[in-house]
Design a protein around this motif. Structure first.
Motif, mmCIF file in Angstrom:
data_model
loop_
_atom_site.group_PDB
_atom_site.id
_atom_site.type_symbol
_atom_site.label_atom_id
_atom_site.label_comp_id
_atom_site.label_asym_id
_atom_site.label_seq_id
_atom_site.Cartn_x
_atom_site.Cartn_y
_atom_site.Cartn_z
ATOM 1 N N THR A 54 48.120 -19.865 10.818
ATOM 2 C CA THR A 54 46.418 -20.115 11.305
ATOM 3 C C THR A 54 45.995 -21.413 10.813
ATOM 4 O O THR A 54 45.153 -20.715 10.368
ATOM 5 C CB THR A 54 46.650 -18.432 9.799
ATOM 6 O OG1 THR A 54 47.003 -18.991 8.805
ATOM 7 C CG2 THR A 54 47.238 -17.414 11.528
ATOM 8 N N ILE A 55 46.325 -22.361 10.247
ATOM 9 C CA ILE A 55 45.805 -23.755 9.757
ATOM 10 C C ILE A 55 46.302 -24.918 10.635
ATOM 11 O O ILE A 55 47.442 -24.914 10.995
ATOM 12 C CB ILE A 55 46.282 -23.864 8.311
ATOM 13 C CG1 ILE A 55 45.665 -23.047 7.720
ATOM 14 C CG2 ILE A 55 46.043 -25.540 8.558
ATOM 15 C CD1 ILE A 55 44.194 -23.084 7.221
ATOM 16 N N LYS A 56 45.079 -25.330 11.307
ATOM 17 C CA LYS A 56 45.455 -26.444 12.129
ATOM 18 C C LYS A 56 46.297 -27.603 11.043
ATOM 19 O O LYS A 56 45.309 -28.109 10.181
ATOM 20 C CB LYS A 56 44.510 -26.822 13.137
ATOM 21 C CG LYS A 56 44.764 -28.143 14.208
ATOM 22 C CD LYS A 56 44.014 -28.617 15.000
ATOM 23 C CE LYS A 56 44.456 -29.673 15.945
ATOM 24 N NZ LYS A 56 44.624 -31.067 15.791
ATOM 25 N N TYR A 57 47.210 -28.492 11.176
ATOM 26 C CA TYR A 57 47.277 -29.195 10.157
ATOM 27 C C TYR A 57 47.776 -30.692 11.534
ATOM 28 O O TYR A 57 47.488 -30.462 12.665
ATOM 29 C CB TYR A 57 48.724 -29.253 9.679
ATOM 30 C CG TYR A 57 49.281 -27.915 8.739
ATOM 31 C CD1 TYR A 57 48.396 -28.496 7.512
ATOM 32 C CD2 TYR A 57 49.856 -26.298 9.096
ATOM 33 C CE1 TYR A 57 48.720 -26.922 6.567
ATOM 34 C CE2 TYR A 57 49.547 -25.969 7.872
ATOM 35 C CZ TYR A 57 49.405 -25.990 7.096
ATOM 36 O OH TYR A 57 49.299 -24.595 6.583
ATOM 37 N N GLU A 58 47.092 -31.857 10.675
ATOM 38 C CA GLU A 58 47.383 -32.499 11.782
ATOM 39 C C GLU A 58 47.792 -33.849 10.918
ATOM 40 O O GLU A 58 47.382 -34.406 9.101
ATOM 41 C CB GLU A 58 45.870 -33.323 11.908
ATOM 42 C CG GLU A 58 45.883 -34.626 13.235
ATOM 43 C CD GLU A 58 44.383 -34.112 13.209
ATOM 44 O OE1 GLU A 58 43.685 -35.329 13.141
ATOM 45 O OE2 GLU A 58 44.022 -34.086 14.286
ATOM 46 N N VAL A 59 48.690 -34.631 11.102
ATOM 47 C CA VAL A 59 49.367 -35.884 10.036
ATOM 48 C C VAL A 59 47.482 -36.886 9.821
ATOM 49 O O VAL A 59 46.980 -37.240 11.079
ATOM 50 C CB VAL A 59 50.279 -37.330 10.955
ATOM 51 C CG1 VAL A 59 50.387 -38.407 10.547
ATOM 52 C CG2 VAL A 59 51.355 -36.691 10.742
ATOM 53 N N ASP A 60 47.245 -37.688 8.435
ATOM 54 C CA ASP A 60 46.737 -37.944 8.622
ATOM 55 C C ASP A 60 47.251 -39.683 8.630
ATOM 56 O O ASP A 60 47.940 -40.197 8.487
ATOM 57 C CB ASP A 60 46.214 -38.758 6.843
ATOM 58 C CG ASP A 60 45.455 -39.273 6.084
ATOM 59 O OD1 ASP A 60 44.322 -39.127 6.360
ATOM 60 O OD2 ASP A 60 45.531 -40.482 5.748
ATOM 61 N N LYS A 61 46.581 -40.779 9.386
ATOM 62 C CA LYS A 61 46.527 -41.478 10.487
ATOM 63 C C LYS A 61 46.425 -43.224 9.127
ATOM 64 O O LYS A 61 48.102 -43.588 9.255
ATOM 65 C CB LYS A 61 45.415 -41.678 11.148
ATOM 66 C CG LYS A 61 45.646 -41.621 12.881
ATOM 67 C CD LYS A 61 44.501 -41.568 13.641
ATOM 68 C CE LYS A 61 43.986 -41.323 15.164
ATOM 69 N NZ LYS A 61 43.083 -40.949 15.415
ATOM 70 N N GLU A 62 45.792 -42.457 8.061
ATOM 71 C CA GLU A 62 46.166 -44.172 7.368
ATOM 72 C C GLU A 62 47.845 -43.335 5.910
ATOM 73 O O GLU A 62 48.350 -44.576 6.106
ATOM 74 C CB GLU A 62 44.946 -44.445 6.356
ATOM 75 C CG GLU A 62 45.099 -44.938 5.087
ATOM 76 C CD GLU A 62 44.229 -45.196 4.489
ATOM 77 O OE1 GLU A 62 43.956 -45.470 3.277
ATOM 78 O OE2 GLU A 62 42.626 -44.361 4.671
#
Length: 203
Positions: free
Chosen positions: A34-42
Motif C-alpha cells: 500500500t506504499i509505492k516504493y522506488e529506487v533512490d537513483k543516487e
C-alpha cells in the motif's frame, strides 16, 4: 578477500544476456504493497515514494529493467507509432510489470522475465512505457509469449491501474494510453531504452 559492496540495481546490473527476449527485472513493488516504493537513483536503496492514495493496488510485480532509460529513442519510437502530444521520455529506467501466479511478498529482488507486450503511456507529455512480462518458468503464465494470449480481463485490470493510480476524483486524467502493443514492439521499446541508457550514462 571479497569486497563488501552492493551493486546499484539500475547501473550495476545488466539487462540480461538474452535481452530483449528475456530481461532482468528489479522489483520495487508487489501487489500487497500500500506504499509505492522506488529506487533512490543516487544510492540504489529502495525508498518510500508515497503512500498509495486510494484503493489502487498494483495488480502485478512492478519494477524496472536495469541499464535502461527513457529519453529520445523511446520518445521517437512513440511518435513513430502515432503518439500525440509527446515531447520527451520520462527520464527514468524502463518500467515493467511481471505476471506471476506466485505470492511474492516483498520487493527489492531480482528476477528474469519474458516481455510479452506493453502500454504506450503518455504522462503529461512524457513517454512512460509500461512493459508487460511473465515470470520465467511460472506455472500459470510462463508459457505466454504475447499479450494477445492473456485474458482480456487481465489486460483491462492492468490498464485500469495505470489510467487511475495518479488521479484524484476531482481532477482530470493525468495520463493516457493510446496503444496496447505486443511482444515484437515491446522488444523494440527495450532496445530503444538501452540505447538511451548508453547515450546518457555510458559515454
Amino acid at each position: 578477500m571479497i569486497p563488501n559492496f552492493k551493486a546499484h540495481p539500475w547501473h550495476g546490473i545488466s539487462a540480461g544476456e538474452k535481452a530483449p527476449e528475456v530481461v532482468n527485472v528489479f522489483v520495487e513493488i508487489v501487489p500487497t504493497d500500500t506504499i509505492k516504493y522506488e529506487v533512490d537513483k543516487e544510492t540504489g536503496y529502495l525508498k518510500v515514494d508515497r503512500p498509495q492514495k486510494f484503493s489502487n493496488i498494483i495488480p502485478a510485480l512492478y519494477g524496472f529493467i536495469p541499464r535502461t532509460y527513457c529519453e529520445d529513442e523511446v520518445k521517437n519510437l512513440a511518435v513513430e507509432t502515432g503518439a500525440k502530444e509527446v515531447t520527451e521520455g520520462d527520464h527514468d529506467p524502463l518500467d515493467i510489470c511481471v505476471l506471476s501466479s506466485h505470492n511474492i511478498t516483498s520487493g527489492n529482488i531480482l528476477m528474469e522475465a519474458i516481455p510479452i507486450g506493453g502500454f504506450q503511456m503518455i504522462d503529461k507529455g512524457e513517454a512512460d512505457d509500461k512493459i508487460i512480462a511473465v515470470l520465467v518458468e511460472d506455472q500459470v503464465y510462463g508459457h505466454i509469449r504475447d499479450i494477445s494470449e492473456l485474458p482480456k480481463a487481465e489486460v483491462n485490470r492492468l490498464l485500469h491501474y495505470f489510467l487511475s493510480y495518479k488521479n484524484l476524483p476531482t481532477e482530470p486524467a493525468k495520463v493516457k494510453i493510446d496503444l496496447v502493443y505486443g511482444a515484437d514492439h515491446a522488444r523494440k521499446v527495450i532496445v530503444a531504452s538501452q540505447k538511451d541508457y548508453t547515450d546518457n550514462f555510458a559515454k
